[in-house]
Motif scaffolding. Structure first.
Motif, short mmCIF file in Angstrom:
data_model
loop_
_atom_site.label_atom_id
_atom_site.label_comp_id
_atom_site.label_asym_id
_atom_site.label_seq_id
_atom_site.Cartn_x
_atom_site.Cartn_y
_atom_site.Cartn_z
N TRP A 1 31.51 -17.94 -12.71
CA TRP A 1 32.12 -18.06 -11.38
C TRP A 1 33.63 -17.85 -11.46
O TRP A 1 34.31 -18.45 -12.30
CB TRP A 1 31.80 -19.41 -10.77
CG TRP A 1 30.35 -19.73 -10.72
CD1 TRP A 1 29.66 -20.59 -11.52
CD2 TRP A 1 29.38 -19.19 -9.80
NE1 TRP A 1 28.34 -20.62 -11.18
CE2 TRP A 1 28.13 -19.78 -10.12
CE3 TRP A 1 29.45 -18.28 -8.75
CZ2 TRP A 1 26.97 -19.47 -9.42
CZ3 TRP A 1 28.29 -17.97 -8.06
CH2 TRP A 1 27.07 -18.56 -8.39
N SER A 2 34.13 -17.04 -10.56
CA SER A 2 35.59 -16.84 -10.48
C SER A 2 36.30 -18.12 -10.08
O SER A 2 37.42 -18.39 -10.54
CB SER A 2 35.92 -15.72 -9.48
OG SER A 2 35.35 -14.50 -9.87
N GLY A 3 35.67 -18.90 -9.21
CA GLY A 3 36.28 -20.15 -8.80
C GLY A 3 36.45 -21.13 -9.95
O GLY A 3 37.48 -21.81 -10.06
N GLU A 4 35.48 -21.19 -10.84
CA GLU A 4 35.60 -22.06 -12.00
C GLU A 4 36.70 -21.57 -12.93
O GLU A 4 37.44 -22.39 -13.52
CB GLU A 4 34.26 -22.12 -12.74
CG GLU A 4 33.18 -22.89 -12.00
CD GLU A 4 33.50 -24.37 -11.85
OE1 GLU A 4 34.17 -24.91 -12.76
OE2 GLU A 4 33.11 -24.97 -10.84
N ASP A 5 36.81 -20.26 -13.09
CA ASP A 5 37.88 -19.72 -13.93
C ASP A 5 39.24 -20.06 -13.36
O ASP A 5 40.17 -20.43 -14.10
CB ASP A 5 37.73 -18.21 -14.07
CG ASP A 5 36.57 -17.82 -14.97
OD1 ASP A 5 36.00 -18.73 -15.62
OD2 ASP A 5 36.20 -16.63 -15.00
N LEU A 6 39.40 -19.94 -12.05
CA LEU A 6 40.68 -20.28 -11.41
C LEU A 6 40.97 -21.76 -11.54
O LEU A 6 42.12 -22.17 -11.80
CB LEU A 6 40.65 -19.86 -9.94
CG LEU A 6 41.91 -20.12 -9.12
CD1 LEU A 6 43.10 -19.41 -9.71
CD2 LEU A 6 41.70 -19.69 -7.67
N HIS A 7 39.95 -22.58 -11.37
CA HIS A 7 40.11 -24.02 -11.48
C HIS A 7 40.54 -24.41 -12.90
O HIS A 7 41.49 -25.18 -13.10
CB HIS A 7 38.79 -24.71 -11.11
CG HIS A 7 38.83 -26.20 -11.17
ND1 HIS A 7 39.24 -26.98 -10.11
CD2 HIS A 7 38.52 -27.07 -12.15
CE1 HIS A 7 39.17 -28.26 -10.43
NE2 HIS A 7 38.74 -28.34 -11.68
N ASN A 8 39.85 -23.87 -13.89
CA ASN A 8 40.16 -24.22 -15.28
C ASN A 8 41.50 -23.66 -15.73
O ASN A 8 42.22 -24.31 -16.51
CB ASN A 8 39.05 -23.70 -16.20
CG ASN A 8 37.71 -24.38 -15.95
OD1 ASN A 8 37.66 -25.54 -15.52
ND2 ASN A 8 36.63 -23.67 -16.19
N SER A 9 41.85 -22.47 -15.26
CA SER A 9 43.14 -21.91 -15.64
C SER A 9 44.30 -22.73 -15.07
O SER A 9 45.34 -22.87 -15.73
CB SER A 9 43.25 -20.46 -15.15
OG SER A 9 43.27 -20.40 -13.73
N THR A 10 44.12 -23.30 -13.88
CA THR A 10 45.16 -24.16 -13.31
C THR A 10 45.35 -25.41 -14.15
O THR A 10 46.48 -25.85 -14.40
CB THR A 10 44.80 -24.53 -11.87
OG1 THR A 10 44.61 -23.35 -11.09
CG2 THR A 10 45.90 -25.37 -11.24
N ALA B 1 46.64 -12.48 -11.74
CA ALA B 1 45.33 -13.02 -12.12
C ALA B 1 44.86 -14.09 -11.15
O ALA B 1 43.67 -14.13 -10.78
CB ALA B 1 45.40 -13.58 -13.54
N ASP B 2 45.77 -14.96 -10.71
CA ASP B 2 45.39 -16.00 -9.75
C ASP B 2 44.95 -15.41 -8.42
O ASP B 2 43.96 -15.84 -7.83
CB ASP B 2 46.57 -16.96 -9.53
CG ASP B 2 46.81 -17.85 -10.74
OD1 ASP B 2 45.97 -17.85 -11.66
OD2 ASP B 2 47.87 -18.52 -10.79
N TYR C 1 45.11 -22.86 -4.58
CA TYR C 1 45.33 -22.71 -6.02
C TYR C 1 46.44 -21.70 -6.29
O TYR C 1 47.22 -21.85 -7.24
CB TYR C 1 44.04 -22.26 -6.69
CG TYR C 1 43.05 -23.38 -6.95
CD1 TYR C 1 43.09 -24.12 -8.13
CD2 TYR C 1 42.07 -23.69 -6.02
CE1 TYR C 1 42.18 -25.13 -8.37
CE2 TYR C 1 41.16 -24.71 -6.24
CZ TYR C 1 41.22 -25.43 -7.42
OH TYR C 1 40.33 -26.44 -7.65
N VAL C 2 46.48 -20.65 -5.47
CA VAL C 2 47.54 -19.66 -5.62
C VAL C 2 48.90 -20.28 -5.29
O VAL C 2 49.90 -20.02 -5.97
CB VAL C 2 47.26 -18.44 -4.73
CG1 VAL C 2 48.37 -17.39 -4.87
CG2 VAL C 2 45.91 -17.82 -5.09
N GLU C 3 48.95 -21.10 -4.24
CA GLU C 3 50.21 -21.78 -3.90
C GLU C 3 50.64 -22.73 -5.01
O GLU C 3 51.83 -22.82 -5.34
CB GLU C 3 50.02 -22.56 -2.59
CG GLU C 3 49.71 -21.69 -1.38
CD GLU C 3 50.85 -20.77 -1.03
OE1 GLU C 3 52.02 -21.11 -1.31
OE2 GLU C 3 50.58 -19.68 -0.47
N LEU C 4 49.68 -23.43 -5.59
CA LEU C 4 50.01 -24.30 -6.71
C LEU C 4 50.50 -23.49 -7.91
O LEU C 4 51.43 -23.92 -8.61
CB LEU C 4 48.77 -25.12 -7.10
CG LEU C 4 48.91 -26.04 -8.32
CD1 LEU C 4 50.06 -27.02 -8.15
CD2 LEU C 4 47.61 -26.79 -8.58
#
Length: 516
Positions: A207-216, A264-265, A290-293
């Protein structure tokens, strides 16, 4: 001749042996590289197997005799769809698959409509009508791609629409049954997209959402480690002997991932918006937050980069002066790292951060650093001993100090103007070569009035991290509100330290940390 040939033979044999040794080591080096890539992220191996299985399944349309007789050469469109559409994450596959299917459907329908209208005219008028249609649709579609929303979400679909429309419309001039051509290609693309979606959504999905979550989470932890390591290295006794090797510096790893994560985000957030909601909540998940963060973390990372740059400056504060402020600086850096680790923990566990995230300990650390700086005021305005070592002191009116070896600003400026005038009428090449080095010495020597000036910049940047930290906390709290994270409970509070876990920590808690 014979002696020279005889002397070169051992060298040739040595070169041959070295070449053969490199050839023998080549398979092992290739295997180690392949193993390293797969060990870094095992999902790459799974994705490669999924692509191979998908291509095998879609190739059956060619290999099986009944299917090839019914489909024919149009099966190549299904193979092309699998190669192009099947991406690493489910969100990327959904985005490209739905764009490709939608673009093909609209293009086929429009091409059939144009062919139906042009059939009523003659051969010449039909050619003119097809040419005008191709021009208008091509120009309008290309102009549509410049709209930011279309370019961000449907650019691939517009490209597929334009390609399919031109292929069907132009070929329909020589082929009468254009509806059959459009339907067969659409069916093949639908089969290819169906296989891609099945493999992406149901077989070990990524999932792309999980990748974004974990990368943050990783970016927050990386910044915390970078600040802690940067301050510890600054007060290390071996700082002067440390060589500048940024490619191997472990501090770089923490903030480089943050500074390079903008595109990437945004890509992960876009692909995550296409993914189905795989949670019990039906609300729209705020992937844009997540992008704003990430933007706030990049601004925070710029300060960390400047803080790291203080370790590599040419002018350094003596170690004896730095050690006067070691304890308050390390304590303040530890508190900033603690807050960042707590924010990372709250995002990882999808819970709101603690209300006491900015506790009194951080405020006390700031006060201790402020008191330490005020306790040594002479360091930041220049001491008489530091000035006297450059030259004899002369008592002048107004308690001013004149240095023999350090030129004042006006004298340096006058000398610089006089030497600059010589550039147009140079007298000697040697004088020209020494002009800029002398100016550099003047600039550096004039800054030696205060040996603590580099540390003042370091301390100012360290305090700046606390100010930027407040913006990061606001973005994390906003993410928790919009994503409906669970409320914070004191039983969920995790104390983050850099030490190894104590013996009295329960085993299940250690297991949970290891799983995270």
């Amino acid at each position: 001749m014979g002696g020279s040939d005889g002397s070169s033979r051992p060298e040739d044999e040595t070169e041959r042996s070295q070449f053969s040794a490199r050839i023998c080591r080549l398979p092992r080096r290739i295997w180690l590289r392949v193993w390293e890539v797969g060990h870094e992220d095992p999902r790459r191996v799974i994705h490669s197997l999924k692509v191979g299985i998908s291509l095998s399944l879609v190739s059956l349309l060619y290999l099986l005799e009944p299917s090839f007789k019914g489909i024919g050469n149009n099966a190549i469109w299904a193979v092309m769809t699998v190669v192009v559409v099947l991406e690493f994450t489910a969100g990327a596959t959904l985005c490209k698959g739905l764009n490709r299917g939608l673009g093909t459907l609209i293009a086929g329908s429009l091409a059939f409509f144009i062919q139906y209208i042009s059939n009523e005219s003659g051969q010449v008028l039909r050619a003119v009508f097809v040419g005008i249609a191709v021009f208008m649709i091509g120009a309008a579609s290309t102009y549509l791609r410049f709209f930011p929303y279309i370019k961000k979400n449907y650019d691939y679909g517009v490209v597929i629409f334009l390609l399919t429309f031109n292929l069907i419309t132009v070929s329909s001039y020589r082929v009468d049954d254009v509806l059959k051509i459009a339907s067969e290609r659409f069916y093949m693309i639908a089969i290819g997209c169906g296989i891609c979606l099945f493999m992406s959504l149901l077989i070990f999905p990524h999932w792309s959402g999980e990748d974004l979550h974990n990368s943050t989470v990783c970016k927050l932890e990386g910044l915390a480690k970078s600040i802690q390591a940067c301050v510890n290295e600054y007060f290390d006794a071996n700082l002067a002997e440390t060589e500048d090797n940024s490619t191997e510096d472990p501090i770089d790893k923490g903030y480089k991932a943050v500074l390079d994560s903008n595109s990437a985000d945004e890509t992960l957030a876009l692909h995550a918006s296409w993914e189905p909601r795989h949670s019990r909540y039906c609300h729209i998940f705020p992937w844009k937050q997540y992008v704003e963060l990430g933007t706030a973390l990049r601004h925070f990372g710029y300060t960390v980069v400047a803080l790291h740059g203080c370790l590599r400056t040419e002018i350094q504060t003596p170690l004896a002066v730095r050690l006067l402020f070691k304890d308050p600086c390390i304590r303040l850096a530890g508190e900033v790292s603690r807050v960042l680790m707590e924010l990372a923990s709250s995002i990882r566990n999808r819970r709101n951060c603690s209300p006491e995230i900015l506790c009194d300990q951080l405020h006390d650390a700031l006060q201790d650093l402020n008191k330490a700086l005020k306790s040594q005021p002479r360091l930041f305005v220049g001491s008489e001993d530091g000035l006297a070592k450059h030259g004899d002191r002369r008592d002048l009116p107004g308690s001013l100090v004149s240095l023999k070896t350090v030129k004042t600003d006006s004298s340096a400026l006058t000398e610089w103007k006089s030497k600059r005038a010589l550039r147009s009428h140079p007298r000697d090449d040697g004088e020209m070569k020494t002009l800029r080095p002398q100016l550099s010495k003047i600039a550096i020597t004039s800054l030696e009035f205060s040996e603590a000036l580099p540390f003042a910049a370091f301390a100012s940047l360290l305090v700046e991290t606390v100010a930027k930290l407040d913006l990061v906390i606001e973005e994390v709290e906003e993410l928790g509100r919009t994503a409906h994270f669970k409320d914070f409970k004191h039983v969920d509070e995790i104390t983050v330290t850099c030490e190894k876990p104590k013996v009295n920590v329960p085993g299940n808690q250690l297991a949970s940390h290891g799983a995270e």
